[in-house]
Design an enzyme around this catalytic site. Structure first.
Site, PDB file in Angstrom:
ATOM      1  N   ILE A   1      -1.133  -4.596   0.294  1.00 18.94           N
ATOM      2  CA  ILE A   1      -1.360  -4.332   1.692  1.00 18.94           C
ATOM      3  C   ILE A   1      -1.770  -2.813   2.152  1.00 18.94           C
ATOM      4  O   ILE A   1      -1.259  -2.025   2.541  1.00 18.94           O
ATOM      5  CB  ILE A   1      -0.002  -4.498   2.485  1.00 18.94           C
ATOM      6  CG1 ILE A   1       0.734  -5.511   2.087  1.00 18.94           C
ATOM      7  CG2 ILE A   1      -0.108  -4.577   3.943  1.00 18.94           C
ATOM      8  CD1 ILE A   1       2.379  -5.920   2.780  1.00 18.94           C
ATOM      9  N   PRO A   2      -2.961  -2.698   1.745  1.00 21.96           N
ATOM     10  CA  PRO A   2      -3.654  -1.576   2.192  1.00 21.96           C
ATOM     11  C   PRO A   2      -4.027  -1.348   3.631  1.00 21.96           C
ATOM     12  O   PRO A   2      -4.095  -2.685   4.315  1.00 21.96           O
ATOM     13  CB  PRO A   2      -5.313  -1.644   1.700  1.00 21.96           C
ATOM     14  CG  PRO A   2      -5.193  -3.130   1.485  1.00 21.96           C
ATOM     15  CD  PRO A   2      -4.105  -3.726   1.256  1.00 21.96           C
ATOM     16  N   HIS A   3      -3.642  -0.186   4.014  1.00 24.89           N
ATOM     17  CA  HIS A   3      -3.659   0.013   5.631  1.00 24.89           C
ATOM     18  C   HIS A   3      -3.944   1.596   5.832  1.00 24.89           C
ATOM     19  O   HIS A   3      -3.987   2.346   4.879  1.00 24.89           O
ATOM     20  CB  HIS A   3      -2.256  -0.332   6.156  1.00 24.89           C
ATOM     21  CG  HIS A   3      -0.958   0.460   5.405  1.00 24.89           C
ATOM     22  ND1 HIS A   3      -0.502   0.106   4.456  1.00 24.89           N
ATOM     23  CD2 HIS A   3      -0.476   1.694   5.944  1.00 24.89           C
ATOM     24  CE1 HIS A   3       0.498   0.777   4.034  1.00 24.89           C
ATOM     25  NE2 HIS A   3       0.654   1.730   4.806  1.00 24.89           N
ATOM     26  N   ALA A   4      -4.329   1.646   7.024  1.00 26.20           N
ATOM     27  CA  ALA A   4      -4.685   2.835   7.519  1.00 26.20           C
ATOM     28  C   ALA A   4      -4.539   3.019   9.324  1.00 26.20           C
ATOM     29  O   ALA A   4      -4.829   2.045  10.016  1.00 26.20           O
ATOM     30  CB  ALA A   4      -5.959   3.708   7.097  1.00 26.20           C
TER      31      ALA A   4
END
Length: 685
Positions: A601-604
């Site tokens: 779950i890559p996130h920013a």
């Protein structure tokens, strides 16, 4: 000691010492700090004149000190901390009171005082112009102390700031009229209207330009917190001085500059810088308030230096006080019911209307105007003494009883710094006390990263966290960690912070993995006083078929992230694709977002989007993603959320993690034949 510089430094340190001691004592006595300083200054002034202490005999407020030293600090501090949403919702009644209310008040005061022969007609209207405006220095300081409700504080603060422009323009027009009796009525009215527009909007334009330049300079120095604070200090004074040099409203200019910075501050400033900036201006505001009210007291004492002056002023004040109070009451009684009749929003209650009337304090700005009257103006000394007398009345009578009036009208105060044990709470229970202590430490670190200041340990072993007007208490009781906030919105914010901390811990502490994966995650945090606040989130509202890719082509971690961001960019869900990509890479460098069971779950958080963007991609053969269990990742959820909404992605992260703990849902998504099937699977409970 005869050195002027050394003497000035000693006086400044002496004033700060008095302010510090007064602040401690007045807080214990539960007496308004600003009003207490006026009293201290007043009696100190009398004592100084009795003892003949030369260094302080001539220390008093001047128009220059008020306008060029005090006001920029207080107005800018108010602007950057102003609740812009509340200001926008209440701008109509604020402008009604600031413009038309002041005109009504001027007409009543000028007319009645001239009829009663207190002043000449010119002097009566000149006095009416300078005394009609509620003063931002006095109002903002007092209502922050008594904890006025947000809307009531916004109404009074907003009016007190905006009506400064009206008062200055009217004061200038009347002064000009008295000096030039040959001006026709038509020319006077036309000139007055143009002058008002020029002063008001000229100040706003200059403030926006200066604020914009300051915001640009701040962006260029985004890695230098000290320089960003210096830039804000320069903006406050440059905006005011530039406007005054161009003969427009310095207060409007500084207000506009502060609001401009406030609008862009959440996207330009780092959380820690924003924290230091808030406390820097809080300190400056304390110093400015301390000096202005001590000097106001000293100046008042100088005006009433003998009994003849006191008796004469008291006789006139017996007429002036009811007349000015009547003018204020009539303005509110006409304009606020008119607003209530035509507004589609929330009406202003009679209780609020009375506090608007009673809380209309006068302070430093009327002093600056009255002292600016030409020394050869007939009756100037009497106008000065009456102005000081009325200011003293509003501060000592109205200012000291505002809190009592609010209590009698059952107007609930906003919670103060140490009142949050009475707020609403939630608790979190973990299997061991050591694990809970670790979590508490990580939660505190997370709050610091969001710009919170952590106070000292309190008697109940809780810590108080503050940021601007937000105050949150975090404490331990047996195996529970308890967080307490003022309202439901702050409570939800706390829960989001705890969720994100749990997710961070999941990436570094294997013993928490089962807790995060468990279908019972919503039960870990249980509400005690906030009924109906669910811990789960409906993912469906973030799902879009155009943002789902069934077969990713990338062969490594960097490629997958790039491909997911490109999907969002092509679909028009994000702008500034390169900035978004860099933000995700930066986040990934600090902490891998590869979970386990083939899920990442890559996130920013970024600037730009108004809502969360969710992109889903599948790579059935799997790629290396530094996952918790060391296995290749096959299912990817890219979450892009706006910086302006602190923590909105946290619940989404938690809900995705919970659902992916269900093998049936997870494998069903990976083997899905189209985007509709993926959406259907994610809607499963």
């Amino acid at each position: 000691m005869h050195d002027p510089l050394a003497l000035s430094i000693i006086l400044i340190i002496g004033f700060l010492t008095v302010a510090m001691i007064a602040s401690i004592l007045l807080k214990k006595l539960r007496f308004p700090y600003t009003i207490g300083l006026v009293i201290i200054g007043f009696f100190a002034g009398i004592l100084i004149r009795q003892t003949g202490f030369d260094p302080l005999r001539d220390v008093m407020l001047t128009p220059e000190i008020i306008l060029y030293l005090i006001l920029p600090t207080l107005i800018y501090d108010a602007a950057i901390n102003m609740d812009l949403k509340a200001l926008r919702m209440n701008i109509v009644p604020i402008l009604l009171l600031a413009i038309f209310g002041l005109l009504i008040s001027l007409g009543i005061i000028g007319g009645l005082l001239s009829v009663f022969s207190v002043f000449s007609i010119g002097a009566a209207f000149l006095f009416g112009a300078l005394i009609s405006a509620t003063d931002p220095v006095a109002v903002i300081g007092l209502f922050n102390e008594v904890g006025a409700p947000r809307r009531l504080g916004t109404l009074l603060d907003g009016e007190s700031i905006f009506n400064d422009a009206t008062a200055i323009v009217l004061f200038s027009i009347i002064s000009l009229t008295i000096a030039r009796e040959s001006v026709s009525t038509g020319e006077l009215i036309a000139g007055s209207m143009l002058n008002f527009v020029r002063v008001l909007f000229g100040g706003l334009i200059i403030g926006v330009v200066v604020g914009g330049i300051g915001a640009l300079l701040t962006r260029m120095q985004k890695d230098h917190s000290i320089l960003q604070i210096v830039i804000s200090l320069i903006m406050a004074y440059v905006s005011f001085i530039a406007a005054e040099m161009l003969s427009v409203s310095g207060v409007m200019s500084t207000l506009a500059a502060g609001i401009t910075v406030s609008l862009f501050g959440t996207t330009i400033l780092e959380n820690r810088t924003r924290f230091f900036l808030e406390h820097f201006w809080e300190f400056f505001s304390f110093v400015a308030n301390s000096f202005v009210f001590l000097l106001l007291g000293l100046t008042e004492a100088g005006s009433f230096s003998n009994w003849d002056v006191i008796l004469q002023s008291l006789m006139i004040l017996l007429i002036v006080i009811p007349v000015v109070s009547l003018a204020r009451g009539v303005a509110i009684a006409i304009l606020i019911p008119l607003y209530n009749r035509f507004t589609s929003g929330e009406k202003i209650s009679p209780a609020y209307q009375f506090v608007l009337f009673w809380g209309g304090l006068r302070g430093a700005v009327p002093v600056a105007l009255v002292l600016a009257i030409s020394p050869d103006f007939p009756g100037r000394d009497l106008i000065v003494n009456v102005t000081f007398g009325y200011i003293l009345f509003t501060l000592l009578v109205q200012g000291t009883t505002v809190k009592t009036v609010m209590n009698l009208l059952k107007i609930r105060s906003e919670k103060g710094y140490y009142d949050y044990h009475e707020g609403i709470s939630f608790s979190l229970k973990l299997p061991t006390a050591k694990l809970l202590e670790l979590l508490k430490a990580r939660v505190l670190d997370a709050f610091v990263a969001e710009g919170f200041f952590i106070g000292e340990e309190q008697s109940d072993k809780s810590r108080l966290l503050s940021r601007g007007q937000k105050f949150i208490s975090i404490g331990m009781h047996r195996n529970d960690m308890i967080l307490t906030a003022a309202d439901q919105e702050d409570l939800a914010y706390c829960k989001q912070m705890v969720y994100e901390t749990l997710l961070d811990l999941n990436n570094s502490i294997s013993s928490l993995r089962d807790i995060i994966k468990s279908p019972a995650l919503p039960e870990i945090i249980r509400s005690e006083e906030s009924v109906g606040n669910k811990a789960t989130l409906n993912i469906a509202k973030y799902l879009d078929k155009d943002l789902i890719r069934l077969s990713l082509s990338a062969e490594d971690k960097t490629g997958v992230i790039t491909e997911l961001v490109d999907i969002a960019a092509v679909a028009g869900a994000i702008s500034h694709r390169d900035d978004v990509l860099q933000a995700v890479f930066d986040r990934e460098a600090s902490m891998s977002t590869g979970f386990d069971n083939g899920v990442a779950i890559p996130h920013a958080k970024i600037d730009g989007p108004e809502n969360i963007v969710l992109v889903i991609g599948i790579k059935k053969t799997g790629i290396e993603f530094e996952s918790l269990d060391g296995k290749p990742a096959r299912l990817f959820f890219l979450i892009i959320s706006p910086k302006s909404q602190v923590g909105p992605h946290i619940q989404l992260l938690a809900e995705i993690a919970r659902k992916m703990g269900n093998p049936e849902i997870r494998e069903g998504i990976i083997e899905a034949g189209d985007a509709s099937e993926i959406i259907s699977r994610l809607k499963q409970r």
